[in-house]
Design a protein around this motif. Structure first.
Motif, PDB file in Angstrom:
ATOM      1  N   ASP A  28    -124.136 -37.882-108.785  1.00 48.45           N
ATOM      2  CA  ASP A  28    -124.263 -38.366-110.171  1.00 48.45           C
ATOM      3  C   ASP A  28    -124.383 -39.882-110.188  1.00 48.45           C
TER       4      ASP A  28
ATOM      5  N   TYR B 136    -125.192 -41.925-107.656  1.00 51.00           N
ATOM      6  CA  TYR B 136    -126.375 -42.406-106.940  1.00 51.00           C
ATOM      7  C   TYR B 136    -127.631 -42.336-107.817  1.00 51.00           C
ATOM      8  N   ASN B 137    -127.742 -41.269-108.600  1.00 53.95           N
ATOM      9  CA  ASN B 137    -128.929 -41.102-109.439  1.00 53.95           C
ATOM     10  C   ASN B 137    -128.718 -41.586-110.873  1.00 53.95           C
ATOM     11  N   LYS B 138    -127.652 -42.300-111.083  1.00 53.74           N
ATOM     12  CA  LYS B 138    -127.320 -42.868-112.402  1.00 53.74           C
ATOM     13  C   LYS B 138    -127.389 -41.796-113.494  1.00 53.74           C
ATOM     14  N   TRP B 139    -126.855 -40.640-113.160  1.00 55.17           N
ATOM     15  CA  TRP B 139    -126.876 -39.502-114.082  1.00 55.17           C
ATOM     16  C   TRP B 139    -126.086 -39.802-115.348  1.00 55.17           C
TER      17      TRP B 139
ATOM     18  N   ALA C 261    -125.726 -42.368-117.230  1.00 55.94           N
ATOM     19  CA  ALA C 261    -126.478 -43.013-118.322  1.00 55.94           C
ATOM     20  C   ALA C 261    -127.354 -41.966-119.004  1.00 55.94           C
ATOM     21  N   TYR C 262    -127.985 -41.124-118.175  1.00 60.59           N
ATOM     22  CA  TYR C 262    -128.883 -40.113-118.733  1.00 60.59           C
ATOM     23  C   TYR C 262    -128.122 -39.089-119.570  1.00 60.59           C
TER      24      TYR C 262
END
Lengths: 285, 210
Positions: free
Chosen positions: B56, B58-61, B63-64
């Motif tokens: 989460d 690492y992929n900037k989940w 914010a999404y």
């Protein structure tokens, strides 16, 4: 014309950076290009609109509703692409469908898989095997598959090759055809915005320095190229910014026709968004 | 929220082989000693769930997810529920295996001792979850590991110092009457602990800007 998005006096303070009273309006059926150099405040503005960051001052209305009081309702109808922020790359594109159909009431699996086919994105490969451009297309597919009314897109075309960019731009153009939808699109690729944007909003150092229709910009603004001695004769109030190069001076003027009349100039170059950005940011007064 | 719970489960499906190996290890050990490794599978739930936090982040989940309907509200809740569901599933598997293997070995079923061991395993696992998750939401996965180490070390140090002045043994003996009620007290402690932990994580997450 009814606005789909209204931002009023949005302010947010960080150490070393501040959004200063950001205001702009996006009418229904329109695409707004949101431009500015890196660190100008585009992403902070977008994240504030979406309540990803809080504690900002000001008011944001989407579909005429307050973005904080009606957050859930509003977000059902917004499609989002954020710069470099998405699903964990260990997932497969088909997993995104499994997840999102329980997130959005209007999620349309058929539409999502149609976009995957149209974009040539294999649904059974881990996202981490995708190229940057493929990931971007996947984000765009996910943002469109719940029939949103407003798209908020942060750098949606970055990493895409020209063909894919054209494909995506056509999708955005189709998206606003019903006149009930709108797109806020931040991009560094100003040529894309020249093709599709109806409005241009320019942010610099946390401040909106310009928000106009693209037609107004192209018709009214211009670049005057002259020698240094000619430049010295021009009143300061008749140009916005200037830039000196080795051989000439470039002046950004807000009203081409008035300038032509006043200084008896025959031709003034049409302005591109890139010229506008460079002169606005790097030019001197 | 169901979508977000599904997301965590989908992220864990890559660990399927690891789970099979652990299951095999547990079965082998259970044949030797029956119950001593009852904590293994539930404990692994929390450990593998930590990898979902790493992905989460690492992929900037985060914010999404905050841009999705009720995303911020449901994100923490989904993580806790996914972990608890996973713990429950592994506890059920462990219990069934223990009953079968125990019966195969001794031809008897000692429900009382099995219940205590399983309860102990759930307590240890949820305690780890309750401490780790708020720390992760506050500091991120990497820093949280260091933070937990400091907290545990700090507690051990304080306990060590206090033991010179306080007679812990007599306190424990004084509380011995509670032993008969452990099967009621521990589940209550687990629920309270998870609730407090969840509320802290939620408060941290709501204040955080991604």
């Amino acid at each position: 014309m009814e606005n789909i998005l209204e931002v009023k006096k949005l302010s947010k303070k960080y150490t070393g950076f501040e959004l200063k009273n950001i205001s702009f309006e996006l009418p229904k059926g329109m695409i707004m290009g949101f431009i500015g150099e890196n660190g100008a405040g585009k992403t902070t503005t977008i994240k504030s609109i979406l309540n990803i960051i809080g504690n900002y001052k000001g008011e944001v209305k989407i579909f005429g509703l307050d973005n904080k009081k009606n957050e859930r309702e509003i977000k059902e109808d917004i499609g989002v692409v954020l710069d470099d922020m998405f699903f964990p790359e260990i997932l497969l594109p088909k997993d995104i469908n499994t997840i999102m159909k329980d997130v959005y009431k209007n999620w349309d699996s058929d539409l999502y898989f149609k976009y995957l086919r149209d974009f040539n994105l294999p649904k059974d490969k881990q996202i981490k095997t995708y190229s940057k451009g493929m990931r971007k297309k996947l984000e765009i597919a996910a943002s469109l598959s719940h029939h949103p009314k407003l798209l908020i897109l942060d750098e949606p075309t970055s990493g895409l090759d020209p063909i894919a960019r054209n494909e995506v731009i056509d999708i955005f153009r189709d998206f606003i055809q019903n006149e009930e939808c709108g797109v806020l699109l931040s991009s560094h690729i100003t040529s894309d915005l020249e093709h599709i944007a109806d409005y241009i909003t320019f942010i610099n150092d946390g401040e909106i320095i310009l928000s106009k229709t693209k037609d107004e910009l192209i018709e009214q603004y211009g670049i005057v190229k002259c020698t240094e001695s000619e430049f010295k004769k021009v009143d300061k109030q008749d140009y916005i910014k200037y830039k000196k190069t080795k051989y000439e001076c470039e002046l950004l003027v807000e009203n081409k026709n008035e300038f032509k009349k006043k200084y008896n100039v025959n031709t003034i170059d049409k302005i591109s968004l890139e010229d506008l950005m460079v002169l606005m940011v790097k030019g001197e007064k | 929220m169901i979508g977000l719970i599904k997301k965590d489960f989908l992220m864990l499906k890559g660990n399927f082989k690891t789970w099979l190996i652990l299951l095999f290890v547990y079965i082998v050990m259970a044949f030797q000693e029956s119950m001593s490794l009852a904590f293994l599978l539930p404990f692994m739930c929390v450990v593998t769930m930590l990898s979902t936090f790493s992905y989460d982040s690492y992929n900037k989940w985060d914010a999404y997810v905050c841009s999705l309907p009720d995303g911020r509200k449901n994100s923490v809740r989904a993580k806790y529920i996914a972990t608890i569901l996973l713990i429950l599933v592994t506890v059920i598997i462990t219990t069934i295996l223990t009953i079968i293997i125990g019966y195969y070995r001794t031809k008897t079923i000692n429900l009382e001792s099995m219940g205590e061991t399983i309860m102990g395993a759930i307590f240890a696992t949820t305690l780890l979850q309750s401490i780790m998750y708020p720390a992760i939401y506050k500091f991120g996965v990497e820093k949280a590991r260091i933070a937990i180490f400091i907290v545990v070390f700090g507690f051990a140090l304080i306990g060590g110092v206090l033991s010179k002045y306080i007679d812990f043994e007599s306190i424990i003996q004084g509380l011995a009457f509670l032993e008969n009620y452990m099967m009621i007290i521990i589940p209550i402690i687990i629920v309270v602990m998870l609730y407090i932990s969840y509320k802290i994580s939620e408060a941290i997450y709501n204040r955080k800007e991604y």
